[in-house]
Design an enzyme around this catalytic site. Structure first.
Site, PDB file in Angstrom:
ATOM      1  N   CYS A  79       0.787  -1.216   0.000  1.00 39.12           N
ATOM      2  CA  CYS A  79       0.000   0.000   0.000  1.00 39.12           C
ATOM      3  C   CYS A  79       0.833   1.288   0.000  1.00 39.12           C
ATOM      4  CB  CYS A  79      -1.001  -0.025   1.134  1.00 39.12           C
ATOM      5  SG  CYS A  79      -2.441   0.999   0.766  1.00 39.12           S
TER       6      CYS A  79
ATOM      7  N   ARG B 124     -12.064   7.011  -1.162  1.00 44.67           N
ATOM      8  CA  ARG B 124     -11.152   5.923  -0.781  1.00 44.67           C
ATOM      9  C   ARG B 124     -11.706   4.595  -1.305  1.00 44.67           C
ATOM     10  NH1 ARG B 124      -7.305   7.609   2.336  1.00 44.67           N
ATOM     11  NH2 ARG B 124      -6.542   5.504   2.712  1.00 44.67           N
TER      12      ARG B 124
ATOM     13  N   HIS C 202      -3.588  -5.452   2.331  1.00 38.36           N
ATOM     14  CA  HIS C 202      -3.271  -5.501   3.768  1.00 38.36           C
ATOM     15  C   HIS C 202      -3.934  -6.754   4.348  1.00 38.36           C
ATOM     16  CE1 HIS C 202      -1.941  -1.309   4.284  1.00 38.36           C
ATOM     17  NE2 HIS C 202      -2.960  -0.927   3.541  1.00 38.36           N
TER      18      HIS C 202
HETATM   19  N1  GLN Z   1      -2.039   6.945   2.184  1.00 35.68           N
HETATM   20  C1  GLN Z   1      -2.144   6.114   1.038  1.00 35.68           C
HETATM   21  C2  GLN Z   1      -3.516   6.198   0.374  1.00 35.68           C
HETATM   22  O1  GLN Z   1      -4.404   6.620   0.954  1.00 35.68           O
HETATM   23  C3  GLN Z   1      -1.842   4.654   1.425  1.00 35.68           C
HETATM   24  C4  GLN Z   1      -2.834   4.114   2.388  1.00 35.68           C
HETATM   25  C5  GLN Z   1      -2.392   2.788   3.018  1.00 35.68           C
HETATM   26  O2  GLN Z   1      -1.216   2.458   3.144  1.00 35.68           O
HETATM   27  N2  GLN Z   1      -3.370   2.006   3.470  1.00 35.68           N
HETATM   28  O3  GLN Z   1      -3.693   5.789  -0.713  1.00 35.68           O
END
Ligand code: GLN
Length: 250
Positions: A94, A128, A195
């Site tokens: 990520c 998101r 993840h």
């Molecule tokens: N901050 C990054 C995003 O929002 C990665 C997020 C994460 O590692 N879960 O895309």
């Protein structure tokens, strides 16, 4: 016990959704095969000697944490490129995955420098992409496997023309919610949004990474004897079912 060296990049900043759990899985599965994993935390100004590390690992993080370390991580680029060209394996998850590309333009519009090790860049979008994910991968010819995990990212990752994704999205958003692909593979380097942590519920992939690290250390691809993995298989099945039932919906 033969020793394998893992470089854990910025563990105090890039470690959300229990990404640290991936290291715990590698340590156990290596020990069950007679290898001792020596895990070294690598931060700003870390000394990375050519050939010393068999595997590099970097976890995920919020935009704020990424911004705090991105310049220092990018400063390690020459040594990381040399290690990668020397055959070291890499797993980036990520936020770490995004920073192994050329840059990550975050939700504030700030462009965070990347290591440029993976052929891609990332731009944060409004919404998101959150939920369970299921991929179909073929890391070895004619060996189709599935990877199950969880994603939560604003970043939309664009692979360069001809770049190899990690897998095809069966359920979930993946790199950008449109291309139908997730992650990126460049030889022994893997970047992914998954993840979970990823490795406890995907033991075949943990063993694939271990085999790459052992090949770097010993010069030969090992045949790792399979482990019992009943609990891991159950975790994978539950995660895959969740992805099929609700992955990839805003
Ligand atoms: N901050 C990054 C995003 O929002 C990665 C997020 C994460 O590692 N879960 O895309």
């Amino acid at each position: 016990m033969e020793r394998l060296v893992v470089g854990h990049l910025f563990p105090d900043y890039l470690n959300i959704y229990a990404d640290r759990g991936n290291i715990a899985v590698l340590v156990r599965r290596a020990a069950w095969r007679g290898f001792q994993l020596d895990v070294q935390a690598l931060g700003a100004d870390a000394e990375i000697r050519p050939g010393e590390h068999d595997l590099f690992y970097v976890g995920g993080g919020q935009d704020r944490e990424q911004a705090l370390i991105a310049p220092a991580l990018a400063a390690l680029a020459p040594a990381l490129h040399e290690a990668f060209e020397g055959g070291a394996a890499v797993l980036a998850v990520c936020g770490g995955y995004q920073l192994l590309g050329r840059f990550y333009r975050d939700q504030s519009g700030e462009e965070q420098p990347g290591v440029g090790l993976l052929p891609l860049y990332t731009i944060a979008g409004e919404r998101r992409m959150i939920g369970d994910v299921l991929l179909e991968c073929e890391l070895e010819p004619r060996e189709r496997r599935t990877l199950a995990g969880f994603e939560n990212h604003a970043g939309r990752t664009i692979l360069d023309e001809g770049a190899e994704p990690l897998g095809r999205v069966v359920s979930g958003f993946g790199n950008d919610g449109e291309s139908g692909y997730e992650g990126c593979r460049a030889g022994r380097a893997i970047g992914t949004y998954l993840h979970g942590p990823l490795l406890p519920r995907n033991p075949w992939f943990a063993d694939w990474l271990l085999a790459q690290a052992i090949a770097h250390r010993t010069g030969t691809e090992p045949e790792l004897e399979p482990l019992e993995d009943a609990l891991e298989a159950r975790a994978h099945a539950v995660s895959a079912e969740r992805a099929r039932s609700r992955g990839g919906k805003f």
